[in-house]
Write a protein that holds these residues in place. Structure first.
Motif, short mmCIF file in Angstrom:
data_model
loop_
_atom_site.label_atom_id
_atom_site.label_comp_id
_atom_site.label_asym_id
_atom_site.label_seq_id
_atom_site.Cartn_x
_atom_site.Cartn_y
_atom_site.Cartn_z
N SER A 194 0.85 -1.19 0.00
CA SER A 194 0.00 0.00 0.00
C SER A 194 0.88 1.24 0.00
O SER A 194 2.04 1.21 0.44
N LEU A 195 0.33 2.33 -0.47
CA LEU A 195 1.10 3.58 -0.52
C LEU A 195 1.51 4.02 0.88
O LEU A 195 2.65 4.46 1.09
N ARG A 196 0.61 3.86 1.85
CA ARG A 196 0.99 4.32 3.20
C ARG A 196 2.09 3.44 3.81
O ARG A 196 2.95 3.92 4.55
N ASP A 197 2.09 2.13 3.48
CA ASP A 197 3.18 1.28 3.96
C ASP A 197 4.49 1.58 3.24
O ASP A 197 5.57 1.49 3.82
N GLU A 198 4.39 1.90 1.95
CA GLU A 198 5.60 2.30 1.19
C GLU A 198 6.25 3.52 1.84
O GLU A 198 7.47 3.54 2.07
N VAL A 199 5.44 4.52 2.14
CA VAL A 199 5.95 5.74 2.76
C VAL A 199 6.49 5.44 4.16
O VAL A 199 7.57 5.90 4.55
N ALA A 200 5.73 4.66 4.93
CA ALA A 200 6.16 4.32 6.30
C ALA A 200 7.46 3.52 6.29
O ALA A 200 8.32 3.72 7.16
N ALA A 201 7.62 2.63 5.31
CA ALA A 201 8.84 1.83 5.23
C ALA A 201 10.05 2.70 4.91
O ALA A 201 11.14 2.50 5.48
N ILE A 202 9.88 3.66 4.00
CA ILE A 202 11.01 4.55 3.67
C ILE A 202 11.37 5.40 4.89
O ILE A 202 12.56 5.59 5.20
N LEU A 203 10.37 5.91 5.60
CA LEU A 203 10.62 6.67 6.82
C LEU A 203 11.35 5.80 7.85
O LEU A 203 12.30 6.25 8.51
N PHE A 204 10.94 4.55 7.97
CA PHE A 204 11.58 3.58 8.86
C PHE A 204 13.05 3.41 8.50
O PHE A 204 13.93 3.39 9.37
N LEU A 205 13.34 3.33 7.21
CA LEU A 205 14.72 3.15 6.75
C LEU A 205 15.55 4.41 6.93
O LEU A 205 16.76 4.33 7.17
N VAL A 206 14.93 5.58 6.83
CA VAL A 206 15.64 6.82 7.11
C VAL A 206 16.11 6.84 8.57
O VAL A 206 17.25 7.21 8.87
#
Length: 292
Positions: A194-206
């Motif tokens: 999902s788009l929100r998980d994609e964004v959350a995953a990138i934030l997590f990796l940051v």
């Protein structure tokens, strides 16, 4: 943390900017025009040019650049698809190396693995076959300058992103008028997120600075094309009685049919799961309903 984003106005970049700012990070945007707003910096990847102040004090660079691949491929189109990914990555990797930026988070694709059929693949698996697999290898390889300089490099092997644009944009009107249907045999696996998980995953990796290397951005349990088709039809309250033969897809899309519509990639997000990332959307019904 100061974060510089290339591709900040796309499907993923737009909500990512918002999420980063809401998390307290300072966000800068690279734009391919004259900078007109605070936090904007101009760059020209084909010319190898980037504003000399763009990376001042930056902790992480995120590169999301890439021309869409969902179309029939000509030799010229393939070159455009490749250049739109490799050139910006090379420019940013060199800038990261020169300025000593600690982290580069770079887009890539789940097509790195090629057609895996029923076989489950994770980040430890080798590159597959095909144009897109080779493209992903070159795309990821363009970060080498940053890696050699000691930067942490994360490679976002993203699956099909379910949001208001992307794959659903062309599919929704077809399904609404009852023209939806499975593609080929329908047994091919579709690694989605999902788009929100994609964004959350990138934030997590940051924010998790010990993670590096390839990271699969897809749910732990991908669905088949047949499952996806039934679920999308149900979400739109429409039947999906049709079947599009593989040969018909090849007539319309050429070689892209086998790598986009008929490919089976049974990928799992081993790195994210081991790191403790919690997916918000793992149910395809709820994810599609929310995306629509």
């Amino acid at each position: 943390m100061r974060v510089l984003i290339a591709g900040a106005s796309g499907l993923i970049g737009t909500p990512l900017v918002t999420a980063l700012r809401e998390a307290g990070h300072n966000v800068r945007r690279l734009v391919r025009r004259e900078a007109r707003a605070a936090g904007e910096y101009s760059w020209d990847p084909p010319a190898g040019r980037i504003d000399e102040h763009a990376l001042d004090g930056v902790d992480t660079v995120i590169n999301l650049c890439g021309y869409p691949v969902g179309m029939r491929w000509s030799a010229a189109r393939k070159q455009m698809i490749s250049d739109s990914r490799v050139e910006p990555t090379e420019v940013l990797a060199e800038a990261v190396a020169e300025r000593g930026v600690p982290s580069l988070i770079n887009a890539s694709g789940i097509n790195f693995y090629g057609d895996t059929g029923e076989t489950v693949v994770d980040e430890s698996c080798p590159r597959g076959q095909g144009f897109l697999a080779g493209l992903c290898e070159n795309w990821e390889g363009a970060t080498a300058t940053a890696s050699r300089a000691g930067a942490r490099v994360v490679l976002l092997r993203t699956g099909i992103v379910l949001g208001p644009g992307g794959l659903l944009k062309p599919l929704k009107p077809l399904f609404r008028i009852g023209l939806g249907g499975r593609l080929g045999g329908g047994k091919q696996y579709m690694p989605w997120i999902s788009l929100r998980d994609e964004v959350a995953a990138i934030l997590f990796l940051v924010e998790h600075e010990t993670l590096s290397g390839p990271v699969n951005l897809c749910v732990p349990d991908p669905v088949t094309n047949a499952e996806f088709t039934r679920t999308l039809a149900r979400a739109l309250h429409r039947p999906a009685p049709w079947w599009v033969p593989a040969d018909a897809l090849r007539i319309v899309l050429g070689e892209a049919a086998d790598e986009l519509a008929l490919v089976s990639i049974r990928a799992v997000p081993q790195v994210l799961e081991k790191a403790g990332f919690a997916f918000a959307d793992t149910d395809i019904d709820r994810a599609l309903t929310a995306a629509l």
